[in-house]
Design a protein around this motif. Sequence first.
Motif, PDB file in Angstrom:
ATOM      1  N   PHE A 153      13.223  12.813  -9.247  1.00 27.89           N
ATOM      2  CA  PHE A 153      14.028  13.597  -8.312  1.00 27.89           C
ATOM      3  C   PHE A 153      14.275  12.843  -7.008  1.00 27.89           C
ATOM      4  O   PHE A 153      15.394  12.784  -6.517  1.00 27.89           O
ATOM      5  N   GLU A 154      13.238  12.234  -6.461  1.00 31.86           N
ATOM      6  CA  GLU A 154      13.342  11.617  -5.124  1.00 31.86           C
ATOM      7  C   GLU A 154      13.660  10.134  -5.163  1.00 31.86           C
ATOM      8  O   GLU A 154      14.015   9.553  -4.137  1.00 31.86           O
ATOM      9  N   GLY A 155      13.518   9.505  -6.327  1.00 31.26           N
ATOM     10  CA  GLY A 155      13.901   8.115  -6.436  1.00 31.26           C
ATOM     11  C   GLY A 155      12.782   7.132  -6.138  1.00 31.26           C
ATOM     12  O   GLY A 155      11.601   7.472  -6.078  1.00 31.26           O
ATOM     13  N   VAL A 156      13.171   5.879  -5.895  1.00 30.60           N
ATOM     14  CA  VAL A 156      12.226   4.776  -5.826  1.00 30.60           C
ATOM     15  C   VAL A 156      11.276   4.885  -4.625  1.00 30.60           C
ATOM     16  O   VAL A 156      10.198   4.295  -4.638  1.00 30.60           O
ATOM     17  N   LYS A 157      11.628   5.660  -3.618  1.00 30.52           N
ATOM     18  CA  LYS A 157      10.719   5.785  -2.471  1.00 30.52           C
ATOM     19  C   LYS A 157       9.381   6.397  -2.883  1.00 30.52           C
ATOM     20  O   LYS A 157       8.362   6.174  -2.214  1.00 30.52           O
ATOM     21  N   VAL A 158       9.365   7.134  -3.999  1.00 29.57           N
ATOM     22  CA  VAL A 158       8.100   7.661  -4.516  1.00 29.57           C
ATOM     23  C   VAL A 158       7.189   6.517  -4.947  1.00 29.57           C
ATOM     24  O   VAL A 158       5.980   6.552  -4.721  1.00 29.57           O
ATOM     25  N   LEU A 159       7.755   5.475  -5.540  1.00 26.16           N
ATOM     26  CA  LEU A 159       6.957   4.312  -5.933  1.00 26.16           C
ATOM     27  C   LEU A 159       6.350   3.643  -4.704  1.00 26.16           C
ATOM     28  O   LEU A 159       5.196   3.200  -4.735  1.00 26.16           O
ATOM     29  N   PHE A 160       7.122   3.574  -3.626  1.00 21.74           N
ATOM     30  CA  PHE A 160       6.597   3.013  -2.373  1.00 21.74           C
ATOM     31  C   PHE A 160       5.443   3.856  -1.836  1.00 21.74           C
ATOM     32  O   PHE A 160       4.418   3.321  -1.416  1.00 21.74           O
ATOM     33  N   LYS A 161       5.608   5.165  -1.853  1.00 25.23           N
ATOM     34  CA  LYS A 161       4.572   6.048  -1.308  1.00 25.23           C
ATOM     35  C   LYS A 161       3.275   5.946  -2.101  1.00 25.23           C
ATOM     36  O   LYS A 161       2.183   5.916  -1.527  1.00 25.23           O
ATOM     37  N   VAL A 162       3.391   5.893  -3.423  1.00 21.67           N
ATOM     38  CA  VAL A 162       2.190   5.725  -4.237  1.00 21.67           C
ATOM     39  C   VAL A 162       1.518   4.402  -3.896  1.00 21.67           C
ATOM     40  O   VAL A 162       0.289   4.334  -3.717  1.00 21.67           O
ATOM     41  N   GLY A 163       2.304   3.335  -3.796  1.00 24.14           N
ATOM     42  CA  GLY A 163       1.756   2.032  -3.465  1.00 24.14           C
ATOM     43  C   GLY A 163       1.049   2.013  -2.121  1.00 24.14           C
ATOM     44  O   GLY A 163      -0.027   1.428  -1.975  1.00 24.14           O
ATOM     45  N   LEU A 164       1.636   2.664  -1.142  1.00 25.11           N
ATOM     46  CA  LEU A 164       1.016   2.730   0.183  1.00 25.11           C
ATOM     47  C   LEU A 164      -0.301   3.496   0.151  1.00 25.11           C
ATOM     48  O   LEU A 164      -1.281   3.095   0.793  1.00 25.11           O
ATOM     49  N   VAL A 165      -0.342   4.582  -0.610  1.00 26.93           N
ATOM     50  CA  VAL A 165      -1.585   5.356  -0.743  1.00 26.93           C
ATOM     51  C   VAL A 165      -2.657   4.511  -1.429  1.00 26.93           C
ATOM     52  O   VAL A 165      -3.820   4.501  -1.003  1.00 26.93           O
ATOM     53  N   LEU A 166      -2.274   3.778  -2.477  1.00 30.28           N
ATOM     54  CA  LEU A 166      -3.247   2.941  -3.186  1.00 30.28           C
ATOM     55  C   LEU A 166      -3.787   1.832  -2.289  1.00 30.28           C
ATOM     56  O   LEU A 166      -4.996   1.557  -2.284  1.00 30.28           O
ATOM     57  N   LEU A 167      -2.910   1.195  -1.519  1.00 32.14           N
ATOM     58  CA  LEU A 167      -3.353   0.116  -0.636  1.00 32.14           C
ATOM     59  C   LEU A 167      -4.257   0.641   0.473  1.00 32.14           C
ATOM     60  O   LEU A 167      -5.335   0.088   0.726  1.00 32.14           O
ATOM     61  N   LYS A 168      -3.823   1.688   1.106  1.00 31.24           N
ATOM     62  CA  LYS A 168      -4.608   2.252   2.208  1.00 31.24           C
ATOM     63  C   LYS A 168      -5.939   2.806   1.710  1.00 31.24           C
ATOM     64  O   LYS A 168      -7.002   2.522   2.265  1.00 31.24           O
ATOM     65  N   GLY A 169      -5.897   3.585   0.626  1.00 28.54           N
ATOM     66  CA  GLY A 169      -7.112   4.213   0.122  1.00 28.54           C
ATOM     67  C   GLY A 169      -8.086   3.246  -0.515  1.00 28.54           C
ATOM     68  O   GLY A 169      -9.301   3.472  -0.500  1.00 28.54           O
ATOM     69  N   SER A 170      -7.574   2.158  -1.084  1.00 30.13           N
ATOM     70  CA  SER A 170      -8.444   1.177  -1.733  1.00 30.13           C
ATOM     71  C   SER A 170      -9.081   0.221  -0.742  1.00 30.13           C
ATOM     72  O   SER A 170     -10.224  -0.209  -0.931  1.00 30.13           O
ATOM     73  N   LEU A 171      -8.343  -0.134   0.326  1.00 34.48           N
ATOM     74  CA  LEU A 171      -8.807  -1.192   1.216  1.00 34.48           C
ATOM     75  C   LEU A 171      -9.395  -0.708   2.540  1.00 34.48           C
ATOM     76  O   LEU A 171     -10.355  -1.297   3.036  1.00 34.48           O
ATOM     77  N   GLN A 172      -8.835   0.328   3.118  1.00 31.56           N
ATOM     78  CA  GLN A 172      -9.273   0.720   4.462  1.00 31.56           C
ATOM     79  C   GLN A 172     -10.779   0.980   4.548  1.00 31.56           C
ATOM     80  O   GLN A 172     -11.425   0.531   5.497  1.00 31.56           O
ATOM     81  N   PRO A 173     -11.391   1.666   3.560  1.00 33.91           N
ATOM     82  CA  PRO A 173     -12.847   1.871   3.659  1.00 33.91           C
ATOM     83  C   PRO A 173     -13.656   0.635   3.271  1.00 33.91           C
ATOM     84  O   PRO A 173     -14.873   0.618   3.443  1.00 33.91           O
ATOM     85  N   ARG A 174     -13.004  -0.413   2.734  1.00 34.97           N
ATOM     86  CA  ARG A 174     -13.742  -1.547   2.170  1.00 34.97           C
ATOM     87  C   ARG A 174     -13.425  -2.879   2.849  1.00 34.97           C
ATOM     88  O   ARG A 174     -13.783  -3.949   2.331  1.00 34.97           O
ATOM     89  N   LEU A 175     -12.747  -2.865   3.959  1.00 39.38           N
ATOM     90  CA  LEU A 175     -12.279  -4.116   4.566  1.00 39.38           C
ATOM     91  C   LEU A 175     -13.424  -5.103   4.817  1.00 39.38           C
ATOM     92  O   LEU A 175     -13.273  -6.306   4.594  1.00 39.38           O
ATOM     93  N   LYS A 176     -14.567  -4.600   5.251  1.00 42.60           N
ATOM     94  CA  LYS A 176     -15.689  -5.493   5.564  1.00 42.60           C
ATOM     95  C   LYS A 176     -16.293  -6.109   4.305  1.00 42.60           C
ATOM     96  O   LYS A 176     -16.995  -7.112   4.378  1.00 42.60           O
ATOM     97  N   ARG A 177     -16.001  -5.481   3.148  1.00 43.73           N
ATOM     98  CA  ARG A 177     -16.544  -5.998   1.887  1.00 43.73           C
ATOM     99  C   ARG A 177     -15.543  -6.888   1.160  1.00 43.73           C
ATOM    100  O   ARG A 177     -15.750  -7.231   0.000  1.00 43.73           O
TER     101      ARG A 177
END
Length: 347
Positions: A268-292
């Motif tokens: 329905f919303e197009g390719v921007k949904v793929l961007f949003k998922v990617g941003l959530v994965l990057l932020k959620g995967s790395l932000q709590p683990r940057l020091k590791r």
Amino acid sequence: MAAPRAQPEADCSDDSSQDWSIVSTVPDKYGFFGQEHVQTNHPPVPREVVLSREKKWLRMLSNWDYFMQEKHSKLRKRCRKGIPHSLRPRAWQFLCGAQALQDKHKVLYQSLTEQPGDPKCLDDIKKDLHRQFPQHEMFCSENGVGQQELFLVLKAFSVLDPEVGYCQAQAPLAAFLLMHMPTEQAFWCLVSVCHKYLNGYYSHGMQQIQIDGDILFGLLKKVAPQVYRHLKRQKIEPVLYMTEWFLCAYTRTLPWSTVLRVWDMFLFEGVKVLFKVGLVLLKGSLQPRLKRCPTMYETLEAIRQPPPGLLEEEALVQHMLRLKLTEEDFQKEHSRQVAKRQKRLQH
């Protein structure tokens, strides 16, 4: 009311390529043997809620043009809540425009399957058939109905669009669609997704995927500046982590229930949904683990293995909806990256 596609009975007893002793021999509700595709953290939607949503979707599907033109925001809201499973195949066909394409070209699919096709494309397709979701009841058997249908859909696409021909990333998309609908409908959905949503992704050189990787990285600076700086400091190019995400529209990345929810919104919303998922994965995967993550290796491993809770369908959707990104942000970043690329080419 359109029912989910009836799947062919699986016979995987003679498939020597799979060690079925270590997985369940009874497919789950999505058709997979084994449990890794099911996310169980989210409680099931109450039956009365499902029935209410089905009634609403039936009404929308019966008055589609009206809801698309006059009730756009309501339709978007209902896609974000999740389309009822029983109506998902029909809804997807309307959302992506596949139904209109099929109505316009009533006999084209059959004609395309009967044409000889490019020998190299056909050879490449045949090599990839057994790699597509081998633990799914449709595709676990070599030369089974599922693999035969997958071959026909991919062949028809390569004949329809000889300039693109066949790209490996099209196979999981086609297989994913075949799990939910008959071959002709799956073909037109694939055509729509490749031409309207992922246009340019499968062309030689893959310039569009590189541009979108740069756009994703630029948007990351706005939503997670610490993660952005970390990736930039380690000189990790976006194509190293986002190529499969976007080319396969997350069909090879997320738990199955989450993939379905993402596609409800994506169509329905197009390719921007793929961007949003990617941003959530990057932020959620790395932000709590940057020091590791002192080196590129640890960083890429963290991205490949997001926290399980982040991938749960409702959690991921809510994270996506909380991103502070406007349509203007997407357009501005797109214009900026295209201009940067043009400037580099001129020099």
